[in-house]
Design a protein around this motif. Structure first.
Motif, PDB file in Angstrom:
ATOM      1  N   ILE A   4      53.589  19.513 -37.467  1.00 51.47           N
ATOM      2  CA  ILE A   4      54.591  20.254 -38.271  1.00 51.47           C
ATOM      3  C   ILE A   4      53.946  21.633 -38.855  1.00 51.47           C
ATOM      4  O   ILE A   4      54.451  22.608 -38.820  1.00 51.47           O
ATOM      5  CB  ILE A   4      55.472  19.317 -39.100  1.00 51.47           C
ATOM      6  CG1 ILE A   4      56.437  18.271 -38.197  1.00 51.47           C
ATOM      7  CG2 ILE A   4      56.669  20.409 -39.758  1.00 51.47           C
ATOM      8  CD1 ILE A   4      57.158  17.484 -38.920  1.00 51.47           C
ATOM      9  N   ILE A   5      53.063  21.204 -39.765  1.00 54.97           N
ATOM     10  CA  ILE A   5      52.068  22.129 -40.361  1.00 54.97           C
ATOM     11  C   ILE A   5      51.636  23.331 -39.514  1.00 54.97           C
ATOM     12  O   ILE A   5      51.843  24.174 -39.665  1.00 54.97           O
ATOM     13  CB  ILE A   5      51.165  21.566 -41.177  1.00 54.97           C
ATOM     14  CG1 ILE A   5      51.977  20.613 -42.422  1.00 54.97           C
ATOM     15  CG2 ILE A   5      50.369  22.581 -42.024  1.00 54.97           C
ATOM     16  CD1 ILE A   5      50.955  19.911 -43.276  1.00 54.97           C
ATOM     17  N   GLN A   6      51.062  22.827 -38.514  1.00 52.87           N
ATOM     18  CA  GLN A   6      50.436  23.624 -37.336  1.00 52.87           C
ATOM     19  C   GLN A   6      51.588  24.611 -36.773  1.00 52.87           C
ATOM     20  O   GLN A   6      51.342  25.697 -36.490  1.00 52.87           O
ATOM     21  CB  GLN A   6      49.710  22.865 -36.207  1.00 52.87           C
ATOM     22  CG  GLN A   6      48.354  22.101 -36.640  1.00 52.87           C
ATOM     23  CD  GLN A   6      48.049  21.371 -35.450  1.00 52.87           C
ATOM     24  OE1 GLN A   6      48.484  20.844 -34.782  1.00 52.87           O
ATOM     25  NE2 GLN A   6      46.573  21.394 -35.365  1.00 52.87           N
ATOM     26  N   LEU A   7      52.829  24.007 -36.401  1.00 56.31           N
ATOM     27  CA  LEU A   7      54.029  24.952 -35.879  1.00 56.31           C
ATOM     28  C   LEU A   7      54.400  25.876 -36.857  1.00 56.31           C
ATOM     29  O   LEU A   7      54.638  26.939 -36.527  1.00 56.31           O
ATOM     30  CB  LEU A   7      54.954  24.010 -35.679  1.00 56.31           C
ATOM     31  CG  LEU A   7      56.255  24.384 -35.126  1.00 56.31           C
ATOM     32  CD1 LEU A   7      56.149  25.093 -33.719  1.00 56.31           C
ATOM     33  CD2 LEU A   7      57.515  23.627 -35.102  1.00 56.31           C
ATOM     34  N   LEU A   8      54.490  25.208 -38.056  1.00 58.19           N
ATOM     35  CA  LEU A   8      54.935  26.408 -39.187  1.00 58.19           C
ATOM     36  C   LEU A   8      53.965  27.357 -39.499  1.00 58.19           C
ATOM     37  O   LEU A   8      54.150  28.707 -39.561  1.00 58.19           O
ATOM     38  CB  LEU A   8      54.972  25.620 -40.555  1.00 58.19           C
ATOM     39  CG  LEU A   8      56.198  24.689 -40.525  1.00 58.19           C
ATOM     40  CD1 LEU A   8      56.240  23.797 -41.735  1.00 58.19           C
ATOM     41  CD2 LEU A   8      57.517  25.401 -40.649  1.00 58.19           C
ATOM     42  N   GLN A   9      52.549  27.135 -39.359  1.00 62.51           N
ATOM     43  CA  GLN A   9      51.627  28.250 -39.908  1.00 62.51           C
ATOM     44  C   GLN A   9      51.385  29.036 -38.462  1.00 62.51           C
ATOM     45  O   GLN A   9      50.360  30.303 -38.457  1.00 62.51           O
ATOM     46  CB  GLN A   9      50.255  27.579 -40.157  1.00 62.51           C
ATOM     47  CG  GLN A   9      50.535  26.999 -41.486  1.00 62.51           C
ATOM     48  CD  GLN A   9      49.125  26.533 -42.100  1.00 62.51           C
ATOM     49  OE1 GLN A   9      48.203  26.429 -41.396  1.00 62.51           O
ATOM     50  NE2 GLN A   9      49.527  25.614 -43.137  1.00 62.51           N
ATOM     51  N   ASN A  10      51.846  28.886 -37.218  1.00 61.21           N
ATOM     52  CA  ASN A  10      51.618  29.429 -36.066  1.00 61.21           C
ATOM     53  C   ASN A  10      52.760  30.364 -35.630  1.00 61.21           C
ATOM     54  O   ASN A  10      52.787  30.879 -34.606  1.00 61.21           O
ATOM     55  CB  ASN A  10      51.238  28.407 -34.999  1.00 61.21           C
ATOM     56  CG  ASN A  10      50.621  29.142 -33.638  1.00 61.21           C
ATOM     57  OD1 ASN A  10      49.768  29.942 -33.687  1.00 61.21           O
ATOM     58  ND2 ASN A  10      51.231  29.000 -32.387  1.00 61.21           N
ATOM     59  N   HIS A  11      53.521  30.522 -36.579  1.00 65.00           N
ATOM     60  CA  HIS A  11      54.784  31.357 -36.440  1.00 65.00           C
ATOM     61  C   HIS A  11      54.489  32.771 -36.136  1.00 65.00           C
ATOM     62  O   HIS A  11      53.556  33.334 -36.733  1.00 65.00           O
ATOM     63  CB  HIS A  11      55.833  31.658 -37.719  1.00 65.00           C
ATOM     64  CG  HIS A  11      56.810  32.356 -37.607  1.00 65.00           C
ATOM     65  ND1 HIS A  11      57.901  32.379 -36.591  1.00 65.00           N
ATOM     66  CD2 HIS A  11      56.782  33.631 -38.348  1.00 65.00           C
ATOM     67  CE1 HIS A  11      58.674  33.432 -37.042  1.00 65.00           C
ATOM     68  NE2 HIS A  11      57.973  34.204 -37.826  1.00 65.00           N
ATOM     69  N   ARG A  12      55.086  33.449 -35.193  1.00 66.56           N
ATOM     70  CA  ARG A  12      54.920  34.651 -34.758  1.00 66.56           C
ATOM     71  C   ARG A  12      56.355  35.309 -34.376  1.00 66.56           C
ATOM     72  O   ARG A  12      57.488  34.428 -33.833  1.00 66.56           O
ATOM     73  CB  ARG A  12      54.088  34.821 -33.546  1.00 66.56           C
ATOM     74  CG  ARG A  12      52.861  34.391 -33.439  1.00 66.56           C
ATOM     75  CD  ARG A  12      51.636  34.840 -34.402  1.00 66.56           C
ATOM     76  NE  ARG A  12      50.517  34.634 -34.030  1.00 66.56           N
ATOM     77  CZ  ARG A  12      49.983  33.456 -34.439  1.00 66.56           C
ATOM     78  NH1 ARG A  12      50.736  32.664 -35.424  1.00 66.56           N
ATOM     79  NH2 ARG A  12      48.638  33.081 -34.301  1.00 66.56           N
ATOM     80  N   SER A  13      56.454  36.444 -34.956  1.00 61.39           N
ATOM     81  CA  SER A  13      58.126  36.933 -34.546  1.00 61.39           C
ATOM     82  C   SER A  13      57.716  37.477 -33.037  1.00 61.39           C
ATOM     83  O   SER A  13      56.943  38.383 -32.832  1.00 61.39           O
ATOM     84  CB  SER A  13      58.131  38.255 -35.468  1.00 61.39           C
ATOM     85  OG  SER A  13      58.731  37.887 -36.810  1.00 61.39           O
ATOM     86  N   ILE A  14      58.856  37.172 -32.219  1.00 58.02           N
ATOM     87  CA  ILE A  14      58.679  37.440 -30.895  1.00 58.02           C
ATOM     88  C   ILE A  14      59.810  38.515 -30.416  1.00 58.02           C
ATOM     89  O   ILE A  14      60.938  38.326 -30.769  1.00 58.02           O
ATOM     90  CB  ILE A  14      59.065  36.206 -29.867  1.00 58.02           C
ATOM     91  CG1 ILE A  14      58.045  35.197 -30.320  1.00 58.02           C
ATOM     92  CG2 ILE A  14      59.029  36.563 -28.447  1.00 58.02           C
ATOM     93  CD1 ILE A  14      56.389  35.699 -29.940  1.00 58.02           C
ATOM     94  N   ARG A  15      59.572  39.645 -30.028  1.00 56.85           N
ATOM     95  CA  ARG A  15      60.282  40.772 -29.810  1.00 56.85           C
ATOM     96  C   ARG A  15      60.552  40.916 -27.969  1.00 56.85           C
ATOM     97  O   ARG A  15      61.196  41.883 -27.667  1.00 56.85           O
ATOM     98  CB  ARG A  15      60.005  42.049 -30.229  1.00 56.85           C
ATOM     99  CG  ARG A  15      60.201  41.799 -31.760  1.00 56.85           C
ATOM    100  CD  ARG A  15      59.530  43.069 -32.572  1.00 56.85           C
ATOM    101  NE  ARG A  15      59.880  42.801 -33.923  1.00 56.85           N
ATOM    102  CZ  ARG A  15      59.035  42.363 -35.080  1.00 56.85           C
ATOM    103  NH1 ARG A  15      57.777  41.855 -34.254  1.00 56.85           N
ATOM    104  NH2 ARG A  15      59.507  42.202 -36.126  1.00 56.85           N
ATOM    105  N   ALA A 122      63.240  24.780 -35.439  1.00 57.11           N
ATOM    106  CA  ALA A 122      63.782  23.933 -34.458  1.00 57.11           C
ATOM    107  C   ALA A 122      63.639  24.638 -32.782  1.00 57.11           C
ATOM    108  O   ALA A 122      62.883  23.995 -32.076  1.00 57.11           O
ATOM    109  CB  ALA A 122      65.307  23.644 -34.263  1.00 57.11           C
ATOM    110  N   ALA A 123      63.828  25.821 -32.606  1.00 61.87           N
ATOM    111  CA  ALA A 123      63.581  26.561 -31.600  1.00 61.87           C
ATOM    112  C   ALA A 123      62.119  26.808 -31.234  1.00 61.87           C
ATOM    113  O   ALA A 123      61.680  26.531 -30.111  1.00 61.87           O
ATOM    114  CB  ALA A 123      64.084  28.131 -31.960  1.00 61.87           C
ATOM    115  N   GLU A 124      60.987  26.876 -32.325  1.00 63.67           N
ATOM    116  CA  GLU A 124      59.880  27.156 -31.629  1.00 63.67           C
ATOM    117  C   GLU A 124      59.337  25.684 -31.481  1.00 63.67           C
ATOM    118  O   GLU A 124      58.322  25.847 -30.748  1.00 63.67           O
ATOM    119  CB  GLU A 124      59.026  27.648 -32.985  1.00 63.67           C
ATOM    120  CG  GLU A 124      59.404  28.900 -33.481  1.00 63.67           C
ATOM    121  CD  GLU A 124      58.716  29.587 -34.618  1.00 63.67           C
ATOM    122  OE1 GLU A 124      58.582  30.674 -34.804  1.00 63.67           O
ATOM    123  OE2 GLU A 124      58.357  28.687 -35.662  1.00 63.67           O
ATOM    124  N   SER A 125      59.872  24.613 -32.020  1.00 66.17           N
ATOM    125  CA  SER A 125      59.163  23.269 -31.577  1.00 66.17           C
ATOM    126  C   SER A 125      59.754  22.923 -30.118  1.00 66.17           C
ATOM    127  O   SER A 125      59.055  22.200 -29.360  1.00 66.17           O
ATOM    128  CB  SER A 125      59.910  22.176 -32.311  1.00 66.17           C
ATOM    129  OG  SER A 125      61.444  21.935 -32.079  1.00 66.17           O
TER     130      SER A 125
END
Length: 242
Positions: A4-15, A122-125
Motif C-alpha cells: 500500500i505504501i509503495q502504491l501511494l508513493q509511486n503515484h504519477r498523474s497520467i494524461r 483504488a483505481a491505481e491498485s
C-alpha cells in the motif's frame, strides 16, 4: 514498506490513456472504495457524476482549458461537494434551514476530496492511472449548468481514469522538513531553496532542457491566476455565507 505504501508513493498523474475501457466491475470498485472514506458526522456530503456522453466530455474539456485528455480518457468523473442531499434529508424531520455557511462548505469540500482520493488509490491498485482536473473551476457556472447541478452543490474537480499509455517521471515533492512540524509551525526557507533546485533539475530532464523554472517561480505564476470568480459563483449556488 508494504504494497500500500509503495502504491501511494509511486503515484504519477497520467494524461495519456490506451483505448482499453474501464470495466463496470472496476468502476463499481472505485466508487464503493470512495464511499468507504472518512466523512464528517456521516454526512457523505458529495456526489460523483460519471460523464459518458462524448459531447458533454468535449464541452467539459473546453471548460477546463482545452485539456484534451478529458474528452479522450475512457472514464471521466466529476466530483461535487453536495449539501443538497443533506438539506433534503434534514427537511424530512424539521424545517431548520440548511445553509452553505463556511463550516458546511469546508465539510462538503473535505468530504469530496477524501472520497476522490480513495477512488484514485483504488483505481491505481487496479493498474489504472488517474489525473485530477481542477480546471473545471475555470468555468464552474457553465459546468454546473451543463451537469444540472442544483443549489448547494458545486463541482470541485474532475478525474480522468484509464489504462496508462505513458510512464511519466516521478514529480519530486517538497522535502519532508518543509511540511512536517513538531509542536508548532516552523518556517524552513532552506528546504524551499533546496526544492527549487530539485524542481529545476526535474523540469530540465522532463522537457529536454526546454523549460527552466523552479517551484517558487511556478507558485508566483499561480498567484496571478486566483480564480476570483469562485466567490460569486459559490454565492449563486447557495453558499452565500462564505
Amino acid at each position: 514498506m508494504n504494497e500500500i505504501i509503495q502504491l501511494l508513493q509511486n503515484h504519477r498523474s497520467i494524461r495519456k490513456f490506451t483505448d482499453q475501457p474501464v470495466t463496470d466491475a472496476q468502476l463499481r470498485a472505485i466508487i464503493t472504495s470512495a464511499q468507504a472514506a472518512s466523512t464528517s458526522s456521516n454526512m457523505q456530503a458529495y456526489s460523483v457524476i460519471h460523464v459518458t456522453d462524448d459531447g458533454l466530455k468535449s464541452q467539459l474539456a473546453a471548460f477546463a482549458g482545452n485539456q484534451a485528455y478529458v474528452s479522450e480518457c475512457p472514464l471521466f468523473l466529476v466530483w461535487c461537494a453536495d449539501l443538497h442531499r443533506y438539506a433534503q434529508a434534514a427537511h424530512r424531520h424539521a424545517d431548520t434551514p440548511i445553509t452553505g455557511n463556511a463550516e458546511n462548505l469546508i465539510i462538503a469540500t473535505v468530504d469530496v476530496a477524501l472520497a476522490a482520493q480513495n477512488a484514485a488509490i483504488a483505481a491505481e491498485s487496479l493498474g489504472l492511472g488517474v489525473v485530477y482536473i481542477g480546471g473545471l473551476r475555470n468555468k464552474p457556472a457553465e459546468v454546473s449548468q451543463l451537469l444540472g447541478l442544483p443549489q448547494l452543490v458545486y463541482p470541485v474537480f474532475g478525474m480522468c481514469i484509464g489504462m496508462p499509455d505513458q510512464e511519466p517521471l516521478e514529480r519530486p515533492r517538497l522535502p519532508l522538513e518543509a511540511v512536517y512540524h513538531e509542536n508548532r509551525y516552523m518556517d524552513n526557507e532552506a528546504a524551499v531553496t533546496l526544492y527549487d533546485e530539485t524542481v529545476r533539475d526535474y523540469m530540465n530532464v522532463r522537457t529536454g532542457g526546454k523549460v527552466d523554472t523552479t517551484w517558487s517561480k511556478e507558485m508566483a505564476g499561480k498567484a496571478l491566476r486566483p480564480r476570483e470568480h469562485m466567490k460569486a459563483f459559490l454565492k449563486s449556488q447557495g453558499f452565500g455565507e462564505v
